[in-house]
Design an enzyme around this catalytic site. Sequence first.
Site, PDB file in Angstrom:
ATOM      1  N   GLU A   1      10.829   8.913   3.190  1.00  0.00           N
ATOM      2  CA  GLU A   1      11.953   9.297   4.035  1.00  0.00           C
ATOM      3  C   GLU A   1      13.217   8.906   3.265  1.00  0.00           C
ATOM      4  OE1 GLU A   1      11.970   7.506   7.925  1.00  0.00           O
ATOM      5  OE2 GLU A   1      13.892   8.454   8.423  1.00  0.00           O
TER       6      GLU A   1
ATOM      7  N   ARG B   1      -0.844  -1.590   3.017  1.00  0.00           N
ATOM      8  CA  ARG B   1       0.421  -1.603   2.299  1.00  0.00           C
ATOM      9  C   ARG B   1       0.532  -2.847   1.439  1.00  0.00           C
ATOM     10  NH1 ARG B   1       4.356   0.217   5.620  1.00  0.00           N
ATOM     11  NH2 ARG B   1       6.071  -0.894   4.681  1.00  0.00           N
TER      12      ARG B   1
ATOM     13  N   LYS C   1      12.790  -1.077   3.890  1.00  0.00           N
ATOM     14  CA  LYS C   1      14.079  -0.473   3.535  1.00  0.00           C
ATOM     15  C   LYS C   1      15.184  -0.957   4.463  1.00  0.00           C
ATOM     16  CE  LYS C   1      12.186   3.591   3.406  1.00  0.00           C
ATOM     17  NZ  LYS C   1      11.961   5.039   3.391  1.00  0.00           N
TER      18      LYS C   1
HETATM   19  P1  ATP Z   1       9.869   0.915   4.873  1.00  0.00           P
HETATM   20  O1  ATP Z   1       9.050   0.115   5.823  1.00  0.00           O
HETATM   21  O2  ATP Z   1      10.300   0.179   3.670  1.00  0.00           O
HETATM   22  O3  ATP Z   1      11.001   1.670   5.513  1.00  0.00           O
HETATM   23  P2  ATP Z   1       8.409   3.317   5.031  1.00  0.00           P
HETATM   24  O4  ATP Z   1       6.928   3.326   5.120  1.00  0.00           O
HETATM   25  O5  ATP Z   1       9.168   3.629   6.249  1.00  0.00           O
HETATM   26  O6  ATP Z   1       8.847   1.994   4.338  1.00  0.00           O
HETATM   27  P3  ATP Z   1       8.632   5.803   3.683  1.00  0.00           P
HETATM   28  O7  ATP Z   1       9.793   6.366   2.988  1.00  0.00           O
HETATM   29  O8  ATP Z   1       8.184   6.436   4.925  1.00  0.00           O
HETATM   30  O9  ATP Z   1       8.932   4.283   3.911  1.00  0.00           O
HETATM   31  O10 ATP Z   1       7.411   5.641   2.676  1.00  0.00           O
HETATM   32  C1  ATP Z   1       6.938   6.636   1.817  1.00  0.00           C
HETATM   33  C2  ATP Z   1       5.515   6.323   1.495  1.00  0.00           C
HETATM   34  O11 ATP Z   1       5.412   5.035   0.895  1.00  0.00           O
HETATM   35  C3  ATP Z   1       4.658   6.291   2.744  1.00  0.00           C
HETATM   36  O12 ATP Z   1       3.465   6.988   2.487  1.00  0.00           O
HETATM   37  C4  ATP Z   1       4.417   4.837   2.973  1.00  0.00           C
HETATM   38  O13 ATP Z   1       3.202   4.627   3.605  1.00  0.00           O
HETATM   39  C5  ATP Z   1       4.449   4.270   1.556  1.00  0.00           C
HETATM   40  N1  ATP Z   1       4.851   2.868   1.578  1.00  0.00           N
HETATM   41  C6  ATP Z   1       5.969   2.337   2.091  1.00  0.00           C
HETATM   42  N2  ATP Z   1       5.971   0.995   1.987  1.00  0.00           N
HETATM   43  C7  ATP Z   1       4.810   0.667   1.364  1.00  0.00           C
HETATM   44  C8  ATP Z   1       4.202  -0.562   0.974  1.00  0.00           C
HETATM   45  N3  ATP Z   1       4.788  -1.739   1.187  1.00  0.00           N
HETATM   46  N4  ATP Z   1       2.992  -0.509   0.367  1.00  0.00           N
HETATM   47  C9  ATP Z   1       2.395   0.674   0.138  1.00  0.00           C
HETATM   48  N5  ATP Z   1       2.901   1.856   0.492  1.00  0.00           N
HETATM   49  C10 ATP Z   1       4.094   1.864   1.100  1.00  0.00           C
HETATM   50 MG    MG Z   2       8.656   5.568   7.215  1.00  0.00          MG
END
Ligand code: ATP
Ligand code: MG
Length: 557
Positions: free
Chosen positions: A34, A260, A270
């Site tokens: 995102e 994760r 983020k």
């Molecule tokens: P955040 O919690 O930092 O906002 P998010 O999951 O909302 O992370 P996205 O932009 O939706 O962020 O993530 C893109 C991809 O990266 C998704 O498939 C998500 O599952 C993966 N991802 C995000 N954080 C991690 C993590 N700590 N370990 C592994 N994969 C991750």
């Molecule tokens: Mg997300």
Amino acid sequence: MTSESKPAHFLQNIIREDLAEGRVSQVVTRFPPEPNGYLHIGHAKSICLNFGLAQEFGGSCNLRFDDTNPAKEEEEYVEAIKRDVSWLGYQWNGEVKYTSDYFDQLYEWALHLIREGKAYVCHLTPEEARQYRGTLTEPGTNSPYRDRSVEENLALFEQMKNGEFAEGECSLRAKIDMAAPNINLRDPVIYRIKKMAHHQTGDKWCIYPSYDFAHGQSDAIEGISHSICTLEFEDHKPLYDWFLDNLPVPSHPRQYEFARLNLNYTVVSKRKLKQLVDEGYVDGWDDPRMPTLSGQRRRGVPPAAIRNFCEMIGVTRSDSVVDVGMLEYCIRDELDKTAPRAMCVLEPLKVTLRNYPEGREEVLSAPGHPVRDDLPARELPFTRTLYIEKEDFREEANKKYKRLVLGKKVRLRNAYVIQAEEVVKNEAGEIVEVICSVDLDTLGKDPADGVKPKGVIHWVSADKHVECEVRLYDRLFSDPNPDAGGKNFLDSVNPDSLKVLEGCKAEIGLATAAAGISYQFERNGYFCRDSEYGSAEKPVFNRTIGLRDSWAKEQNK
Ligand code: ATP
Ligand code: MG
């Protein structure tokens, strides 16, 4: 470690079977960020996994921006994310994709559900909708708007699309089962009103699909074979499948979840990283202390170190916290193998060689790297006045101190053996200069008198060097679990995470050091020229990492 030497993880096994049994003919994965912040080390795990599987099985991986929420998303993030994925060493398949590319199709599919009697416009307020939803232990209650006719729903949805309702006044919901044990299936919202421009679609839309409605269908449009996400989406899987089963989609991807990445002494969210930036705790998303990919890059971390780290931690379905020491190990390991060598004196002490002629300069040569022969040799000007490290000289010392001591000998790295003969002090009694003699017969060999120098120290010429600033970093958080249950992560921001050293003296060749390449400053660690601060005359170097794990040493004391 390579994938050949490691046992396969569960996703590799699943894909192998899918291919063997003909369920899948072409592996297509995607990385779906995102665009609401910069990528961090957690995302690297997902990137390496998705792009890595595609590479391993001869498939392809899409980069798709999951841009269904115009409120928090920005073009700046889109650009930064593309840069970071490329930097990590991956190339996405074809053009960059956006969920918003599919808004027309998603809208059509919403109409399809309405026509099939599987979606309805609901006028419950968000607060009422929460009450109707029920709880984990109690079933929900049907919305009073659930049984509207298809015609009425089509008309109302059209009005929603045309901006005739206010935000929050109504939403489009899938008609599934308000008594389902899985709350995600209790008539989830699939379209909500947001009177807000979007960075890709401008003001074409004032209704936006929910993540759940958009994600699986986007996967289906792109022909994704394995839709890999983190474990918190496990409960969404029945909904993911429900949409694909109830819509005329071109393919039915399968969702798989993995744990994760969590790292101690680090936050990987983020939202929290944005807070550190917005509230001025750090110098932007790419501050070298940030666990963002842009921060790590600016600090001098090579992308191969991050890829190796992701390989080393593996892929499982159980949540755990990885020791940040493992990442540091991978950085050190990679840099030891690849980083060009150089000398830089961080806290200079003047040395004058009393028997070396004034004005004379010879150019000594030093290897660019102990084993890499593709790096050119370095030229080191040698002159009567030099700098050594303050802590490399003592007036008296015991046998364990293998550096320069008054009356004793030491070797200057890549140069001659010198002997300390006299000390010059200022009025405060501090040593400001050491007068030495040099034995010019010792280049590459020991002194003829048989007295071997005890140690080797680094140095630079006082006449020909680069004046620089060096920034030493410590961990950004002093608590191993800065955001564990109930804690405010801001309380454990380490106030000493940045130490600036002025007046450092680097060997002359470092004048042309490029940002993004880490050097080993011999005996001092790995350093990389900063991409934002400093000038041609006075560069700034960031310490990527020390030569040894000083934290492990602390803990074993
Ligand atoms: P955040 O919690 O930092 O906002 P998010 O999951 O909302 O992370 P996205 O932009 O939706 O962020 O993530 C893109 C991809 O990266 C998704 O498939 C998500 O599952 C993966 N991802 C995000 N954080 C991690 C993590 N700590 N370990 C592994 N994969 C991750
Ligand atoms: Mg997300």
